[in-house]
Design an enzyme around this catalytic site. Structure first.
Site, PDB file in Angstrom:
ATOM      1  N   THR A   1       0.849  -1.203   0.000  1.00 50.42           N
ATOM      2  CA  THR A   1       0.000   0.000   0.000  1.00 50.42           C
ATOM      3  C   THR A   1       0.884   1.252   0.000  1.00 50.42           C
ATOM      4  O   THR A   1       2.059   1.182  -0.337  1.00 50.42           O
ATOM      5  CB  THR A   1      -0.980  -0.023   1.189  1.00 50.42           C
ATOM      6  OG1 THR A   1      -1.979   0.986   0.996  1.00 50.42           O
ATOM      7  CG2 THR A   1      -0.294   0.218   2.522  1.00 50.42           C
ATOM      8  N   ASN A   2       0.322   2.409   0.338  1.00 46.97           N
ATOM      9  CA  ASN A   2       1.092   3.662   0.400  1.00 46.97           C
ATOM     10  C   ASN A   2       0.542   4.516   1.547  1.00 46.97           C
ATOM     11  O   ASN A   2      -0.366   4.088   2.252  1.00 46.97           O
ATOM     12  CB  ASN A   2       1.024   4.387  -0.950  1.00 46.97           C
ATOM     13  CG  ASN A   2      -0.415   4.591  -1.374  1.00 46.97           C
ATOM     14  OD1 ASN A   2      -1.160   5.320  -0.719  1.00 46.97           O
ATOM     15  ND2 ASN A   2      -0.835   3.934  -2.446  1.00 46.97           N
ATOM     16  N   HIS A   3       1.072   5.718   1.685  1.00 40.56           N
ATOM     17  CA  HIS A   3       0.745   6.536   2.871  1.00 40.56           C
ATOM     18  C   HIS A   3      -0.573   7.313   2.767  1.00 40.56           C
ATOM     19  O   HIS A   3      -0.917   8.058   3.682  1.00 40.56           O
ATOM     20  CB  HIS A   3       1.850   7.564   3.118  1.00 40.56           C
ATOM     21  CG  HIS A   3       3.125   6.962   3.586  1.00 40.56           C
ATOM     22  ND1 HIS A   3       3.240   6.291   4.780  1.00 40.56           N
ATOM     23  CD2 HIS A   3       4.354   6.920   3.022  1.00 40.56           C
ATOM     24  CE1 HIS A   3       4.475   5.866   4.932  1.00 40.56           C
ATOM     25  NE2 HIS A   3       5.165   6.230   3.869  1.00 40.56           N
TER      26      HIS A   3
ATOM     27  N   ALA B   1      -4.720   7.273  -4.327  1.00 39.69           N
ATOM     28  CA  ALA B   1      -3.328   6.871  -4.570  1.00 39.69           C
ATOM     29  C   ALA B   1      -3.369   5.366  -4.875  1.00 39.69           C
ATOM     30  O   ALA B   1      -3.290   4.529  -3.977  1.00 39.69           O
ATOM     31  CB  ALA B   1      -2.485   7.160  -3.336  1.00 39.69           C
TER      32      ALA B   1
END
Ligand code: C5P
Length: 240
Positions: A45-47, A113
């Protein structure tokens, strides 16, 4: 173009539906990260927290537009006012939801995102840390915004991009290749981290090479300005 500070812009309170008799937008917004599962314990995943997309949804629905929000996991955020929410986890699910719901939309804002890659295969048992996890192999996720660009018809398309270098050059290239009408460019640096905070700095690129710089403003404020720009484009389309 001169940088515009928060004090110099006041959110315009245009209510096209009321003032100009035009119908409200049917606006589709994506927000948050996607999660690409590896095994029952791990994922890629990402932030992203989803704050920007939720703020756009809130601003749009309070302006009288019909809003659908497709959201990746964003557990800490409050549901926006009068918004249809579709929860997804993976990029593939987000793509499916966008394909289904964009048909009836006249504006799509891709603020999610989306994870660029996913594991080639999902493992139903927990992988061993030593060898197995290193060899999972990745494959590319669909580029949802590019698909929207290829199937644009007369929709207003808004993209986001985050860059650590050559912000404007990359943002302009993406605006062109993904065929968006607006591109919101976020610079990633220590002074103004784009994730997990309420404030950020952006440049909004518009048609005719316009560049609007907004410095260290709240995401709510940026959402309002972006919505003004979307409404301007919508109103121009209605006049043509
Ligand atoms: O190329 P880049 O990932 O920087 O582009 C960012 C824009 O493209 C964002 O609007 C994002 O929501 C969208 N995107 C997408 N599908 C992907 C990756 C990014 O729609 N797989």
């Amino acid at each position: 173009m001169n940088p515009i500070t928060n004090s110099t812009i006041k959110r315009k309170t245009k209510k096209y539906r009321i003032c100009n008799g035009a119908s409200p937008l049917r606006i589709l917004i994506t927000a948050g990260p996607t999660r690409e599962p590896i095994d029952p314990v791990r994922f890629i995943t990402n932030h992203s927290t989803g704050t920007m997309g939720y703020a756009i949804a809130e601003s749009a629905s309070r302006s009288g537009h019909r809003v659908t929000l497709i959201t990746g996991p964003s557990p800490s955020l409050k549901r926006p006012h009068r918004t249809k929410i579709i929860s997804v986890v993976t990029a593939k699910e987000m793509f499916g939801a966008v394909k289904k719901n964009s048909k009836l939309s006249n504006c799509v804002v891709m603020s999610a995102a989306v994870a660029d890659y996913k594991p080639k295969k999902y493992f139903s048992r927990k992988l061993k840390r030593t060898k197995e996890i290193r060899n999972i192999g990745l494959e590319k996720n669909p580029d949802i915004l590019s698909w929207l660009g290829e199937n644009k018809q007369d929709k207003i398309l808004v993209g986001f991009c985050m860059e650590t270098e050559k912000l404007l050059k990359n943002a302009k290239r993406k605006m062109h290749t993904k065929r968006t009408d607006l591109m919101v460019a976020n610079r990633i640096n220590k002074a103004c981290p784009p994730f997990g905070t309420n404030r950020t700095s952006v440049v909004i690129l518009g048609p005719d090479k316009t560049e609007l710089r907004i410095k260290h403003a709240t995401k709510k404020y940026i959402a309002g300005i972006l919505l003004d720009k979307i409404e301007d484009l919508w109103y121009k389309k209605l006049q043509n």
